[in-house]
Design a protein around this motif. Structure first.
Motif, short mmCIF file in Angstrom:
data_model
loop_
_atom_site.label_atom_id
_atom_site.label_comp_id
_atom_site.label_asym_id
_atom_site.label_seq_id
_atom_site.Cartn_x
_atom_site.Cartn_y
_atom_site.Cartn_z
N ALA A 11 0.84 -1.20 0.00
CA ALA A 11 0.00 0.00 0.00
C ALA A 11 0.88 1.26 0.00
CB ALA A 11 -0.93 0.00 1.21
N GLY A 12 1.97 1.22 0.77
CA GLY A 12 2.90 2.35 0.79
C GLY A 12 3.56 2.58 -0.55
N ALA A 13 3.93 1.48 -1.22
CA ALA A 13 4.54 1.58 -2.54
C ALA A 13 3.56 2.16 -3.56
CB ALA A 13 5.03 0.21 -2.99
N VAL A 14 2.32 1.73 -3.50
CA VAL A 14 1.30 2.25 -4.42
C VAL A 14 1.06 3.73 -4.14
CG1 VAL A 14 -1.14 2.12 -5.04
CG2 VAL A 14 0.20 0.03 -4.82
N ALA A 15 0.95 4.09 -2.85
CA ALA A 15 0.71 5.50 -2.50
C ALA A 15 1.88 6.37 -2.96
CB ALA A 15 0.52 5.63 -0.99
N GLY A 16 3.11 5.87 -2.79
CA GLY A 16 4.28 6.62 -3.25
C GLY A 16 4.30 6.79 -4.75
N THR A 17 3.92 5.74 -5.47
CA THR A 17 3.89 5.81 -6.93
C THR A 17 2.84 6.81 -7.40
OG1 THR A 17 4.58 3.51 -7.05
CG2 THR A 17 3.56 4.44 -9.02
N VAL A 18 1.69 6.79 -6.77
CA VAL A 18 0.62 7.73 -7.15
C VAL A 18 1.07 9.15 -6.87
CG1 VAL A 18 -1.73 8.49 -6.57
CG2 VAL A 18 -1.25 6.06 -6.87
N TYR A 19 1.68 9.38 -5.70
CA TYR A 19 2.13 10.72 -5.33
C TYR A 19 3.19 11.23 -6.30
CZ TYR A 19 3.94 14.60 -2.58
OH TYR A 19 4.34 15.84 -2.17
N LEU A 20 4.13 10.36 -6.66
CA LEU A 20 5.23 10.78 -7.54
C LEU A 20 4.85 10.80 -9.01
CD1 LEU A 20 8.20 8.97 -5.79
CD2 LEU A 20 7.65 11.40 -5.72
N SER A 21 3.63 10.43 -9.34
CA SER A 21 3.22 10.45 -10.74
C SER A 21 3.04 11.88 -11.26
CB SER A 21 1.93 9.65 -10.94
OG SER A 21 0.86 10.26 -10.26
N LYS A 22 2.84 12.84 -10.35
CA LYS A 22 2.71 14.24 -10.76
C LYS A 22 4.10 14.88 -10.78
CE LYS A 22 -0.71 16.75 -9.34
NZ LYS A 22 -1.59 17.51 -8.42
N THR A 23 4.38 15.62 -11.84
CA THR A 23 5.68 16.27 -12.01
C THR A 23 5.95 17.24 -10.86
OG1 THR A 23 5.40 16.12 -14.40
CG2 THR A 23 7.07 17.64 -13.60
N GLU A 24 4.95 17.97 -10.43
CA GLU A 24 5.12 18.94 -9.35
C GLU A 24 5.59 18.26 -8.06
OE1 GLU A 24 2.14 21.61 -6.60
OE2 GLU A 24 1.70 21.46 -8.74
N ASN A 25 5.00 17.12 -7.75
CA ASN A 25 5.39 16.39 -6.54
C ASN A 25 6.80 15.82 -6.65
OD1 ASN A 25 2.91 16.94 -5.44
ND2 ASN A 25 2.00 15.00 -6.03
N ARG A 26 7.17 15.36 -7.85
CA ARG A 26 8.53 14.85 -8.04
C ARG A 26 9.54 15.96 -7.82
NH1 ARG A 26 6.28 11.99 -12.49
NH2 ARG A 26 7.04 13.59 -13.91
N LYS A 27 9.24 17.17 -8.31
CA LYS A 27 10.15 18.30 -8.12
C LYS A 27 10.29 18.65 -6.65
CE LYS A 27 9.53 20.45 -12.65
NZ LYS A 27 9.04 21.62 -13.38
N LYS A 28 9.18 18.59 -5.90
CA LYS A 28 9.22 18.88 -4.46
C LYS A 28 10.10 17.87 -3.73
CE LYS A 28 4.62 20.92 -3.99
NZ LYS A 28 3.29 20.73 -3.37
N VAL A 29 9.92 16.59 -4.05
CA VAL A 29 10.69 15.54 -3.40
C VAL A 29 12.16 15.68 -3.74
CG1 VAL A 29 11.09 13.04 -3.32
CG2 VAL A 29 8.76 13.93 -3.21
N LYS A 30 12.46 15.96 -5.00
CA LYS A 30 13.85 16.12 -5.42
C LYS A 30 14.51 17.30 -4.72
CE LYS A 30 16.77 16.30 -9.50
NZ LYS A 30 16.84 16.31 -10.95
N ALA A 31 13.78 18.41 -4.59
CA ALA A 31 14.32 19.59 -3.89
C ALA A 31 14.60 19.27 -2.43
CB ALA A 31 13.34 20.76 -4.02
N GLN A 32 13.70 18.55 -1.78
CA GLN A 32 13.90 18.18 -0.38
C GLN A 32 15.11 17.25 -0.22
OE1 GLN A 32 12.49 19.29 2.43
NE2 GLN A 32 11.35 20.76 1.20
N LEU A 33 15.26 16.32 -1.14
CA LEU A 33 16.42 15.41 -1.08
C LEU A 33 17.72 16.17 -1.27
CD1 LEU A 33 15.13 12.27 -3.00
CD2 LEU A 33 15.71 12.43 -0.59
#
Length: 82
Positions: A11-33
């Motif tokens: 369930a966590g993997a699916v939720a993470g995949t859904v969240y990271l499917s949006k470009t905006e969210n990927r950019k946020k995660v990358k900036a935080q990393l």
């Protein structure tokens, strides 16, 4: 207990995949990393020396030439005072 862990993990993997499917969210995660890595590297450099040498390690963090300029200024002041 093992099957519950697998379900939660999936369930966590699916939720993470859904969240990271949006470009905006990927950019946020990358900036935080990137921010976390920069902070980790900065604190690592400061902790290389002894606790009494924090100022020296900060100069190393700023760049090698900073310490050279600092040394040259001290030498010039010393010559002027003698």
């Amino acid at each position: 207990m093992g099957s519950i862990s697998k379900v939660i993990g999936a369930a966590g993997a699916v939720a993470g995949t859904v969240y990271l499917s949006k470009t905006e969210n990927r950019k946020k995660v990358k900036a935080q990393l990137n921010k976390a890595v920069k902070k980790l590297n900065t604190s690592y450099v400061k902790n290389l020396g002894k606790p009494s040498d924090i100022d020296d390690s900060e100069m190393i963090n700023e760049g090698a030439m900073t310490s050279v300029h600092y040394y040259n200024e001290l030498q010039q002041k010393s010559k002027m005072n003698s």
